[in-house]
Design a protein around this motif. Structure first.
Motif, PDB file in Angstrom:
ATOM      1  N   GLY A  62       0.786  -1.230   0.000  1.00 51.64           N
ATOM      2  CA  GLY A  62       0.000   0.000   0.000  1.00 51.64           C
ATOM      3  C   GLY A  62       0.815   1.275   0.000  1.00 51.64           C
ATOM      4  N   ALA A  63       2.150   1.177   0.025  1.00 53.29           N
ATOM      5  CA  ALA A  63       2.990   2.374   0.063  1.00 53.29           C
ATOM      6  C   ALA A  63       3.130   2.982  -1.326  1.00 53.29           C
ATOM      7  N   GLY A  64       3.203   4.303  -1.369  1.00 54.16           N
ATOM      8  CA  GLY A  64       3.424   5.002  -2.626  1.00 54.16           C
ATOM      9  C   GLY A  64       4.880   5.287  -2.891  1.00 54.16           C
ATOM     10  N   ALA A  65       5.720   5.165  -1.861  1.00 54.38           N
ATOM     11  CA  ALA A  65       7.154   5.428  -2.006  1.00 54.38           C
ATOM     12  C   ALA A  65       7.881   4.813  -0.816  1.00 54.38           C
ATOM     13  N   VAL A 100      13.941   6.717  -2.200  1.00 55.44           N
ATOM     14  CA  VAL A 100      14.964   7.683  -1.806  1.00 55.44           C
ATOM     15  C   VAL A 100      15.819   7.032  -0.720  1.00 55.44           C
ATOM     16  N   VAL A 101      17.131   6.983  -0.957  1.00 56.15           N
ATOM     17  CA  VAL A 101      18.027   6.179  -0.127  1.00 56.15           C
ATOM     18  C   VAL A 101      19.164   7.031   0.433  1.00 56.15           C
ATOM     19  N   LEU A 102      19.442   6.861   1.706  1.00 59.63           N
ATOM     20  CA  LEU A 102      20.562   7.546   2.349  1.00 59.63           C
ATOM     21  C   LEU A 102      21.856   6.781   2.099  1.00 59.63           C
ATOM     22  N   SER A 103      22.868   7.497   1.625  1.00 60.40           N
ATOM     23  CA  SER A 103      24.197   6.924   1.443  1.00 60.40           C
ATOM     24  C   SER A 103      25.217   7.852   2.090  1.00 60.40           C
ATOM     25  N   ASN A 104      26.480   7.628   1.795  1.00 64.59           N
ATOM     26  CA  ASN A 104      27.562   8.441   2.362  1.00 64.59           C
ATOM     27  C   ASN A 104      28.318   9.157   1.262  1.00 64.59           C
ATOM     28  N   GLU A 188      12.344  15.227  -1.776  1.00 63.10           N
ATOM     29  CA  GLU A 188      12.746  14.555  -3.014  1.00 63.10           C
ATOM     30  C   GLU A 188      11.731  13.520  -3.490  1.00 63.10           C
ATOM     31  N   LEU A 189      10.871  13.068  -2.619  1.00 59.31           N
ATOM     32  CA  LEU A 189       9.844  12.099  -3.025  1.00 59.31           C
ATOM     33  C   LEU A 189       8.957  12.669  -4.123  1.00 59.31           C
TER      34      LEU A 189
END
Length: 206
Positions: A62-65, A100-104, A188-189
Motif C-alpha cells: 500500500g505504500a506510494g514510495a 529515496v536512499v541515504l548513502s555516504n 525529493e519524493l
C-alpha cells in the motif's frame, strides 16, 4: 501518501519518521524490534528484518514510495546491500517505484582524491563498501531511485536550508543536521530533479 521507511529505529530514521508524520504522511515503519518505536496516529509498525522478503512485502504493501536510512555498523553484516537487494526485488514485483536512499559522501563517483574522502575510507571502510555495493544495485534497477550522499550528521535543528548537487565537493567542515536531511529526503519524493541520480547534501556553511 503512505511511506515505507526502512531503518526507522536508527538516529536518522527516527527523524524521518517524525517529520513524515508532521507533513501528513502515513508511515509504515519496518523494525526488527517494534518496541523501539513509539506508537502514534498514522504510524504503522511492521516487525521484521529488511533482508526478509515477507517482512519487506508487508512494509511496502500500500505504500506510494520508500525511504531508506539503513546503515551498517562498523562490525556486522552488509545490511544496506542485502536490505536494498530485498527491497528492489519486492518493488520489481509490483510495489512502489519511488525510492529515496541515504548513502555516504565519498563512495562511487564521489570518491574523490581529497583528504576528507581518504580519512572516511580509513575510518569506515566496511561501512562505505556496503554503501557502494548498495548504490550499484540501485543503478542497475528499474526503480525511480535517488541516492542522497550525506557528510557528518548532527542533532541540530531543522533550518530548511542546505546545499545540494550532483557534483558538490565536500570538505572536513561539511555537516548537515538529521532534521534538514530528513526534510530534503522527503521533499525529493515529489521532485524529479534527482531521479536516478546521486546527490550530495550539506549545510550552507559546509
Amino acid at each position: 501518501m503512505r511511506l515505507a521507511v526502512l531503518g526507522a529505529t536508527g538516529r536518522a530514521g527516527r527523524v524521518v519518521v517524525d517529520r513524515a508524520l508532521q507533513r501528513g504522511h502515513e508511515v509504515s515503519a519496518l523494525a526488527r524490534d517494534p518496541a523501539r518505536i513509539h506508537p502514534r496516529p498514522g504510524l504503522h509498525v511492521v516487525g521484521g528484518d529488511v533482508r526478509d522478503p515477507a517482512a519487506v512485502a508487508r512494509a511496502l504493501d500500500g505504500a506510494g514510495a520508500v525511504v531508506s536510512t539503513l546503515g551498517r555498523p562498523r562490525r556486522g553484516p552488509d545490511i544496506c546491500t542485502d536490505g536494498i537487494r530485498t527491497v528492489l526485488s519486492t518493488m520489481a514485483g509490483g510495489g512502489p517505484r519511488r525510492l529515496v536512499v541515504l548513502s555516504n559522501y565519498g563512495v562511487a563517483d564521489s570518491r574523490h582524491r581529497t583528504a576528507y574522502v581518504a580519512v572516511s575510507w580509513l575510518l569506515a571502510r566496511a561501512v562505505l563498501r556496503d554503501k557502494e555495493r548498495m548504490e550499484a544495485l540501485l543503478r542497475d534497477s528499474g526503480t525511480d531511485w535517488t541516492v542522497v550522499r550525506a557528510p557528518v550528521l548532527t542533532d541540530g535543528p531543522r533550518t530548511g536550508r542546505c546545499r545540494a548537487g550532483t557534483d558538490l565537493r565536500l570538505s572536513f567542515t561539511a555537516r548537515i543536521s538529521r532534521a534538514d536531511l530528513a526534510e530534503f529526503m522527503l521533499t525529493e519524493l515529489h521532485d524529479t530533479a534527482y531521479v536516478r541520480r546521486s546527490v550530495a547534501v550539506t549545510s550552507p556553511a559546509g
